[in-house]
Motif scaffolding. Structure first.
Motif, PDB file in Angstrom:
ATOM      1  N   ALA A  69      29.690  47.278  68.387  1.00 47.97           N
ATOM      2  CA  ALA A  69      30.491  48.500  68.270  1.00 47.97           C
ATOM      3  C   ALA A  69      31.823  48.353  69.001  1.00 47.97           C
ATOM      4  O   ALA A  69      32.854  48.882  68.566  1.00 47.97           O
ATOM      5  CB  ALA A  69      29.708  49.694  68.817  1.00 47.97           C
ATOM      6  N   THR A  70      31.823  47.630  70.111  1.00 48.07           N
ATOM      7  CA  THR A  70      33.060  47.402  70.860  1.00 48.07           C
ATOM      8  C   THR A  70      34.057  46.602  70.027  1.00 48.07           C
ATOM      9  O   THR A  70      35.255  46.887  70.017  1.00 48.07           O
ATOM     10  CB  THR A  70      32.768  46.660  72.172  1.00 48.07           C
ATOM     11  OG1 THR A  70      31.932  47.476  72.999  1.00 48.07           O
ATOM     12  CG2 THR A  70      34.058  46.350  72.932  1.00 48.07           C
ATOM     13  N   ASP A  71      33.554  45.593  69.308  1.00 44.98           N
ATOM     14  CA  ASP A  71      34.429  44.824  68.427  1.00 44.98           C
ATOM     15  C   ASP A  71      35.035  45.721  67.348  1.00 44.98           C
ATOM     16  O   ASP A  71      36.213  45.602  67.016  1.00 44.98           O
ATOM     17  CB  ASP A  71      33.638  43.687  67.779  1.00 44.98           C
ATOM     18  CG  ASP A  71      34.268  42.325  68.047  1.00 44.98           C
ATOM     19  OD1 ASP A  71      34.999  42.195  69.049  1.00 44.98           O
ATOM     20  OD2 ASP A  71      34.032  41.392  67.266  1.00 44.98           O
ATOM     21  N   ALA A  72      34.200  46.624  66.809  1.00 40.83           N
ATOM     22  CA  ALA A  72      34.702  47.550  65.786  1.00 40.83           C
ATOM     23  C   ALA A  72      35.755  48.483  66.374  1.00 40.83           C
ATOM     24  O   ALA A  72      36.770  48.782  65.739  1.00 40.83           O
ATOM     25  CB  ALA A  72      33.541  48.358  65.203  1.00 40.83           C
ATOM     26  N   TYR A  73      35.536  48.934  67.594  1.00 39.52           N
ATOM     27  CA  TYR A  73      36.492  49.809  68.278  1.00 39.52           C
ATOM     28  C   TYR A  73      37.810  49.073  68.513  1.00 39.52           C
ATOM     29  O   TYR A  73      38.890  49.606  68.233  1.00 39.52           O
ATOM     30  CB  TYR A  73      35.901  50.276  69.608  1.00 39.52           C
ATOM     31  CG  TYR A  73      36.842  51.110  70.446  1.00 39.52           C
ATOM     32  CD1 TYR A  73      36.871  52.494  70.311  1.00 39.52           C
ATOM     33  CD2 TYR A  73      37.702  50.524  71.364  1.00 39.52           C
ATOM     34  CE1 TYR A  73      37.728  53.263  71.069  1.00 39.52           C
ATOM     35  CE2 TYR A  73      38.570  51.280  72.124  1.00 39.52           C
ATOM     36  CZ  TYR A  73      38.578  52.653  71.980  1.00 39.52           C
ATOM     37  OH  TYR A  73      39.445  53.405  72.733  1.00 39.52           O
ATOM     38  N   ASN A  74      37.718  47.860  69.031  1.00 38.58           N
ATOM     39  CA  ASN A  74      38.927  47.085  69.303  1.00 38.58           C
ATOM     40  C   ASN A  74      39.707  46.799  68.028  1.00 38.58           C
ATOM     41  O   ASN A  74      40.939  46.838  68.011  1.00 38.58           O
ATOM     42  CB  ASN A  74      38.556  45.771  69.991  1.00 38.58           C
ATOM     43  CG  ASN A  74      38.058  45.961  71.407  1.00 38.58           C
ATOM     44  OD1 ASN A  74      38.365  46.961  72.047  1.00 38.58           O
ATOM     45  ND2 ASN A  74      37.262  45.030  71.897  1.00 38.58           N
ATOM     46  N   ASP A  75      38.975  46.491  66.949  1.00 39.36           N
ATOM     47  CA  ASP A  75      39.621  46.225  65.670  1.00 39.36           C
ATOM     48  C   ASP A  75      40.347  47.470  65.166  1.00 39.36           C
ATOM     49  O   ASP A  75      41.495  47.392  64.712  1.00 39.36           O
ATOM     50  CB  ASP A  75      38.575  45.776  64.651  1.00 39.36           C
ATOM     51  CG  ASP A  75      39.195  45.381  63.322  1.00 39.36           C
ATOM     52  OD1 ASP A  75      40.102  44.527  63.307  1.00 39.36           O
ATOM     53  OD2 ASP A  75      38.789  45.941  62.291  1.00 39.36           O
ATOM     54  N   ALA A  76      39.684  48.623  65.257  1.00 41.89           N
ATOM     55  CA  ALA A  76      40.300  49.876  64.807  1.00 41.89           C
ATOM     56  C   ALA A  76      41.524  50.216  65.656  1.00 41.89           C
ATOM     57  O   ALA A  76      42.546  50.682  65.149  1.00 41.89           O
ATOM     58  CB  ALA A  76      39.283  51.015  64.867  1.00 41.89           C
ATOM     59  N   GLU A  77      41.427  49.962  66.948  1.00 44.34           N
ATOM     60  CA  GLU A  77      42.545  50.252  67.844  1.00 44.34           C
ATOM     61  C   GLU A  77      43.745  49.362  67.530  1.00 44.34           C
ATOM     62  O   GLU A  77      44.887  49.833  67.488  1.00 44.34           O
ATOM     63  CB  GLU A  77      42.117  50.057  69.293  1.00 44.34           C
ATOM     64  CG  GLU A  77      43.196  50.434  70.302  1.00 44.34           C
ATOM     65  CD  GLU A  77      42.712  50.331  71.734  1.00 44.34           C
ATOM     66  OE1 GLU A  77      42.964  51.267  72.504  1.00 44.34           O
ATOM     67  OE2 GLU A  77      42.070  49.313  72.069  1.00 44.34           O
ATOM     68  N   LYS A 183      39.071  57.744  62.598  1.00 46.12           N
ATOM     69  CA  LYS A 183      37.667  58.108  62.418  1.00 46.12           C
ATOM     70  C   LYS A 183      36.747  56.924  62.733  1.00 46.12           C
ATOM     71  O   LYS A 183      35.695  57.096  63.363  1.00 46.12           O
ATOM     72  CB  LYS A 183      37.437  58.591  60.986  1.00 46.12           C
ATOM     73  CG  LYS A 183      38.110  59.920  60.673  1.00 46.12           C
ATOM     74  CD  LYS A 183      37.864  60.340  59.229  1.00 46.12           C
ATOM     75  CE  LYS A 183      38.528  61.693  58.921  1.00 46.12           C
ATOM     76  NZ  LYS A 183      38.341  62.091  57.514  1.00 46.12           N
ATOM     77  N   ALA A 184      37.142  55.720  62.296  1.00 50.69           N
ATOM     78  CA  ALA A 184      36.346  54.525  62.576  1.00 50.69           C
ATOM     79  C   ALA A 184      36.294  54.256  64.071  1.00 50.69           C
ATOM     80  O   ALA A 184      35.244  53.885  64.620  1.00 50.69           O
ATOM     81  CB  ALA A 184      36.938  53.319  61.840  1.00 50.69           C
ATOM     82  N   LYS A 185      37.433  54.446  64.735  1.00 48.56           N
ATOM     83  CA  LYS A 185      37.507  54.241  66.183  1.00 48.56           C
ATOM     84  C   LYS A 185      36.620  55.238  66.916  1.00 48.56           C
ATOM     85  O   LYS A 185      35.891  54.865  67.844  1.00 48.56           O
ATOM     86  CB  LYS A 185      38.969  54.379  66.631  1.00 48.56           C
ATOM     87  CG  LYS A 185      39.218  54.112  68.097  1.00 48.56           C
ATOM     88  CD  LYS A 185      40.715  54.209  68.366  1.00 48.56           C
ATOM     89  CE  LYS A 185      41.016  54.144  69.851  1.00 48.56           C
ATOM     90  NZ  LYS A 185      42.465  54.263  70.118  1.00 48.56           N
ATOM     91  N   ALA A 186      36.651  56.493  66.475  1.00 52.57           N
ATOM     92  CA  ALA A 186      35.827  57.526  67.104  1.00 52.57           C
ATOM     93  C   ALA A 186      34.345  57.241  66.897  1.00 52.57           C
ATOM     94  O   ALA A 186      33.530  57.413  67.809  1.00 52.57           O
ATOM     95  CB  ALA A 186      36.187  58.899  66.536  1.00 52.57           C
ATOM     96  N   ALA A 187      33.988  56.778  65.682  1.00 50.81           N
ATOM     97  CA  ALA A 187      32.586  56.463  65.392  1.00 50.81           C
ATOM     98  C   ALA A 187      32.119  55.281  66.240  1.00 50.81           C
ATOM     99  O   ALA A 187      30.994  55.289  66.765  1.00 50.81           O
ATOM    100  CB  ALA A 187      32.421  56.149  63.909  1.00 50.81           C
ATOM    101  N   ALA A 188      32.976  54.257  66.382  1.00 50.31           N
ATOM    102  CA  ALA A 188      32.621  53.092  67.197  1.00 50.31           C
ATOM    103  C   ALA A 188      32.461  53.483  68.660  1.00 50.31           C
ATOM    104  O   ALA A 188      31.534  53.031  69.345  1.00 50.31           O
ATOM    105  CB  ALA A 188      33.690  52.014  67.049  1.00 50.31           C
ATOM    106  N   LYS A 189      33.368  54.326  69.142  1.00 51.42           N
ATOM    107  CA  LYS A 189      33.280  54.790  70.532  1.00 51.42           C
ATOM    108  C   LYS A 189      31.977  55.541  70.774  1.00 51.42           C
ATOM    109  O   LYS A 189      31.310  55.347  71.797  1.00 51.42           O
ATOM    110  CB  LYS A 189      34.484  55.690  70.842  1.00 51.42           C
ATOM    111  CG  LYS A 189      34.540  56.187  72.283  1.00 51.42           C
ATOM    112  CD  LYS A 189      35.813  56.997  72.504  1.00 51.42           C
ATOM    113  CE  LYS A 189      35.901  57.473  73.952  1.00 51.42           C
ATOM    114  NZ  LYS A 189      37.153  58.247  74.181  1.00 51.42           N
TER     115      LYS A 189
END
Length: 359
Positions: A69-77, A183-189
């Protein structure tokens, strides 16, 4: 790297594997069954090792999912930052385009007024009324030039208007992407917090002795995995020397030892795994992708036997963890929440492959 230094690092890694917790998120190696002793024999207050081993595996799973999930968050950011920059650039182009269009309209208006003033009579009548035929011909030439210029002006206005319309469409598309990324960033967070909270809750339910024994099991699992990796003879094949950039990256990464892991962090006080590796290589003058998955996808792949200090080892089938190889079978990495940047054995986690940043 000199023989003396290599020996020191090898010894240090052995000691670290033996006395510190090296297991990173998702380590899938089982710990050896310990010899019963007064301090490890199960009791009414200390569950059997098999129960604690199940807890360890569950914690690994939770922290692994948090890493994904952190990778997804970083990617979205990262995408959001690029999209925001693109929107700002498009906004500047729109403003500049509108100013240009206003200037073109002013020029077109002036040209139309001038044409009106001289264009009331047909050419034959103006020739008959002219005292100087050559002056008339010169004027007619200028009128023709003016008409051509007016056509060019109209064409430029049309192209500018079309550019403005395209900029507006591009900006709208970027806004939609930015919103989807938000939205993707919020979901990953949310997922990160969920997994970490579950892991912390599980750990909080353990008694002090159970936590101590769990730490021992983690060390045993890491040591077993590292020993198996070294017993394969791989270290005899790894003899590459670090490049100048690689040495700088290693120096930066090892200087961060002891700093806490924090998901989404890129320093200087805290790091996540890919935050550490990307900043280490940035310090060496080479920009690399932000996430471990992007690093795996975009950087040059090299065989494990050909890796050298400064190269990045990508772990797990989903490329959810990354560490920097420092030589002599050791890595430096930011393991997971609750841990700090540390030295570990390169074989303590399942290796997906190795990538090489830099030229």
């Amino acid at each position: 790297m000199g023989t003396g230094k290599r020996g020191l690092i090898t010894a240090a890694v052995t000691v670290v594997c033996a006395i510190t917790v090296l297991a990173a998120p998702g380590t899938a190696f089982a710990a050896p069954t310990p010899t019963p002793s007064p301090t490890t024999t199960p009791s009414a207050t200390a569950p059997p090792d098999k129960d604690l081993e199940a807890v360890r595996e569950k914690l690994d799973d939770l922290y692994h999912d948090a890493a994904v999930a952190t990778d997804a968050y970083n990617d979205a950011e990262e995408k959001a930052e690029k999209q925001s920059a693109e929107i700002v650039a498009l906004a500047k182009r729109i403003v500049e385009g509108e100013k240009k269009l206003d200037r073109l309209k002013d020029r077109a208006g002036a040209a139309a007024r001038a044409q009106y003033r001289v264009g009331g009579l047909p050419d034959e009548a103006r020739l008959m009324l002219s005292d100087d035929p050559q002056e008339f011909l010169d004027g007619a030439g200028r009128v023709i030039q003016g008409e051509r210029a007016a056509k060019g002006l109209i064409g430029e206005m049309t192209r500018t208007q079309q550019d403005l319309e395209q900029y507006a469409k591009d900006a709208s598309a970027q806004w939609k992407k930015l919103e989807a990324g938000r939205k993707a960033k919020a979901a990953a967070k949310k997922e990160i917090k969920k997994q970490i909270a579950a892991a912390q809750k599980l750990e909080s339910q353990l008694a002090k002795k159970e936590k101590a024994r769990l730490a021992e099991l983690e060390k045993e699992a890491a040591l077993k995995a590292q020993t198996a990796w070294l017993d394969s003879g791989i270290l005899d094949e790894i003899k590459g020397d670090a490049s100048a950039q690689g040495r700088k990256a290693v120096e930066f990464a090892t200087a961060q030892m002891g700093k806490p892991y924090e998901w989404g962090a890129e320093g200087p006080g805290t790091y996540d795994c890919s935050g550490l590796t990307s900043q280490a290589w940035a310090s060496a003058g080479s920009a690399i992708p932000r996430t471990s998955q992007q690093q795996w996808q975009q950087l040059k792949h090299v065989a494990v036997k050909d890796m050298r200090p400064g190269d990045l080892i990508i772990y797990f089938a989903d490329a959810s963890h990354v560490a920097m190889y420092v030589g002599d079978g050791a890595i430096v990495h930011a393991p997971r929440p609750g841990r700090t940047v540390t030295i570990a054995g390169a074989g303590t986690m399942p290796i997906l492959g190795v990538v090489r940043p830099g030229a």
